[in-house]
Design a protein around this motif. Structure first.
Motif, PDB file in Angstrom:
ATOM      1  N   SER A 191      12.600  12.656 -26.092  1.00 26.36           N
ATOM      2  CA  SER A 191      12.082  13.620 -27.057  1.00 26.36           C
ATOM      3  C   SER A 191      12.472  13.332 -28.510  1.00 26.36           C
ATOM      4  CB  SER A 191      12.570  15.022 -26.683  1.00 26.36           C
ATOM      5  OG  SER A 191      13.980  15.052 -26.681  1.00 26.36           O
ATOM      6  N   ALA A 192      13.078  12.185 -28.774  1.00 23.46           N
ATOM      7  CA  ALA A 192      13.519  11.919 -30.151  1.00 23.46           C
ATOM      8  C   ALA A 192      13.548  10.425 -30.447  1.00 23.46           C
ATOM      9  CB  ALA A 192      14.898  12.521 -30.383  1.00 23.46           C
ATOM     10  N   GLN A 193      13.564  10.138 -31.743  1.00 29.97           N
ATOM     11  CA  GLN A 193      13.689   8.755 -32.195  1.00 29.97           C
ATOM     12  C   GLN A 193      14.629   8.689 -33.385  1.00 29.97           C
ATOM     13  OE1 GLN A 193       9.891   7.210 -33.501  1.00 29.97           O
ATOM     14  NE2 GLN A 193       9.247   9.179 -34.289  1.00 29.97           N
ATOM     15  N   ARG A 194      15.143   7.505 -33.641  1.00 28.93           N
ATOM     16  CA  ARG A 194      16.074   7.280 -34.748  1.00 28.93           C
ATOM     17  C   ARG A 194      15.543   6.157 -35.623  1.00 28.93           C
ATOM     18  NH1 ARG A 194      21.175   9.680 -33.824  1.00 28.93           N
ATOM     19  NH2 ARG A 194      21.285  10.600 -31.757  1.00 28.93           N
ATOM     20  N   GLY A 195      15.730   6.327 -36.933  1.00 29.76           N
ATOM     21  CA  GLY A 195      15.298   5.319 -37.880  1.00 29.76           C
ATOM     22  C   GLY A 195      16.500   4.580 -38.454  1.00 29.76           C
ATOM     23  N   PHE A 196      16.400   3.261 -38.519  1.00 28.95           N
ATOM     24  CA  PHE A 196      17.497   2.450 -39.040  1.00 28.95           C
ATOM     25  C   PHE A 196      16.955   1.244 -39.792  1.00 28.95           C
ATOM     26  CE2 PHE A 196      16.347   0.617 -35.036  1.00 28.95           C
ATOM     27  CZ  PHE A 196      16.542  -0.747 -35.179  1.00 28.95           C
ATOM     28  N   CYS A 197      17.805   0.618 -40.587  1.00 25.50           N
ATOM     29  CA  CYS A 197      17.432  -0.583 -41.329  1.00 25.50           C
ATOM     30  C   CYS A 197      17.667  -1.801 -40.443  1.00 25.50           C
ATOM     31  CB  CYS A 197      18.267  -0.696 -42.609  1.00 25.50           C
ATOM     32  SG  CYS A 197      17.972  -2.244 -43.506  1.00 25.50           S
ATOM     33  N   THR A 198      16.646  -2.632 -40.286  1.00 18.13           N
ATOM     34  CA  THR A 198      16.775  -3.831 -39.449  1.00 18.13           C
ATOM     35  C   THR A 198      17.567  -4.932 -40.139  1.00 18.13           C
ATOM     36  OG1 THR A 198      14.661  -4.717 -40.238  1.00 18.13           O
ATOM     37  CG2 THR A 198      14.626  -3.392 -38.203  1.00 18.13           C
ATOM     38  N   ASP A 199      17.796  -4.816 -41.438  1.00 11.81           N
ATOM     39  CA  ASP A 199      18.557  -5.840 -42.151  1.00 11.81           C
ATOM     40  C   ASP A 199      20.060  -5.563 -42.104  1.00 11.81           C
ATOM     41  OD1 ASP A 199      18.752  -8.218 -43.688  1.00 11.81           O
ATOM     42  OD2 ASP A 199      18.973  -7.028 -45.507  1.00 11.81           O
ATOM     43  N   CYS A 200      20.479  -4.384 -42.539  1.00  7.49           N
ATOM     44  CA  CYS A 200      21.918  -4.082 -42.588  1.00  7.49           C
ATOM     45  C   CYS A 200      22.397  -3.226 -41.433  1.00  7.49           C
ATOM     46  CB  CYS A 200      22.278  -3.424 -43.919  1.00  7.49           C
ATOM     47  SG  CYS A 200      21.591  -1.768 -44.144  1.00  7.49           S
ATOM     48  N   GLY A 201      21.493  -2.634 -40.664  1.00  9.19           N
ATOM     49  CA  GLY A 201      21.865  -1.848 -39.497  1.00  9.19           C
ATOM     50  C   GLY A 201      22.191  -0.388 -39.766  1.00  9.19           C
ATOM     51  N   SER A 202      22.057   0.061 -41.001  1.00  9.70           N
ATOM     52  CA  SER A 202      22.380   1.455 -41.316  1.00  9.70           C
ATOM     53  C   SER A 202      21.526   2.423 -40.511  1.00  9.70           C
ATOM     54  CB  SER A 202      22.144   1.731 -42.811  1.00  9.70           C
ATOM     55  OG  SER A 202      23.028   1.003 -43.607  1.00  9.70           O
ATOM     56  N   SER A 203      22.188   3.407 -39.911  1.00 11.91           N
ATOM     57  CA  SER A 203      21.516   4.478 -39.199  1.00 11.91           C
ATOM     58  C   SER A 203      21.166   5.552 -40.224  1.00 11.91           C
ATOM     59  CB  SER A 203      22.451   5.035 -38.120  1.00 11.91           C
ATOM     60  OG  SER A 203      21.825   6.060 -37.409  1.00 11.91           O
ATOM     61  N   LEU A 204      19.872   5.872 -40.356  1.00 13.85           N
ATOM     62  CA  LEU A 204      19.424   6.715 -41.469  1.00 13.85           C
ATOM     63  C   LEU A 204      18.779   8.038 -41.073  1.00 13.85           C
ATOM     64  CD1 LEU A 204      17.837   3.836 -43.553  1.00 13.85           C
ATOM     65  CD2 LEU A 204      20.001   5.015 -44.024  1.00 13.85           C
ATOM     66  N   PHE A 205      18.015   8.054 -39.989  1.00 15.20           N
ATOM     67  CA  PHE A 205      17.212   9.222 -39.670  1.00 15.20           C
ATOM     68  C   PHE A 205      17.252   9.547 -38.174  1.00 15.20           C
ATOM     69  CE2 PHE A 205      14.960   6.836 -43.061  1.00 15.20           C
ATOM     70  CZ  PHE A 205      15.154   7.727 -44.099  1.00 15.20           C
TER      71      PHE A 205
END
Length: 128
Positions: free
Chosen positions: A65-79
């Motif tokens: 029921s959910a998803q997470r957004g992250f940067c594929t370059d630095c790996g930061s977990s954002l959303f």
């Protein structure tokens, strides 16, 4: 209020507008593993979060029921985005300071790590 933020490398950027609530700290095992400790975020309506650069943003399904957004370059977990809500949780640590925000509450404290304590005077919910 208007706040801006980014991942560590700066390739994913965003802005938040309108009324921004104080920070929620999530202690669930999933959030702890995703963030490396506690997932600290502000939950805002979708229309208040504008992603201004998304060249390295990737969304990963983290549950049914959910998803997470992250940067594929630095790996930061954002959303964090629950499928059935018109809101998005944005990583508080990715916001540019000063934010003027405080801690509103702790959630999923029943799942917290055993290596830290939550101050008794702070708002704690076993679940969300």
């Amino acid at each position: 209020m208007n706040l801006t933020g980014s991942c560590e490398c700066g390739r994913v950027t965003f802005s938040l507008s309108g009324t921004i609530p104080d920070v929620t700290l999530c202690h669930s095992s999933q959030c702890r593993k995703t963030s490396g400790h506690i997932w600290a975020s502000v939950l805002v309506p979708d229309e208040q979060c504008k992603i201004t650069s998304d060249e390295t943003l990737k969304w990963r399904r983290s549950s049914d029921s959910a998803q997470r957004g992250f940067c594929t370059d630095c790996g930061s977990s954002l959303f964090y985005k629950h499928d059935e809500e018109n809101k998005i949780a944005v990583a508080a640590g990715a916001l540019e300071t000063p934010t003027g925000l405080g801690i509103e509450r702790h959630i999923f404290v029943k799942d917290k790590g055993d290596y830290y304590q939550i101050p008794n005077h702070e708002n704690q919910l076993e679940r969300y």
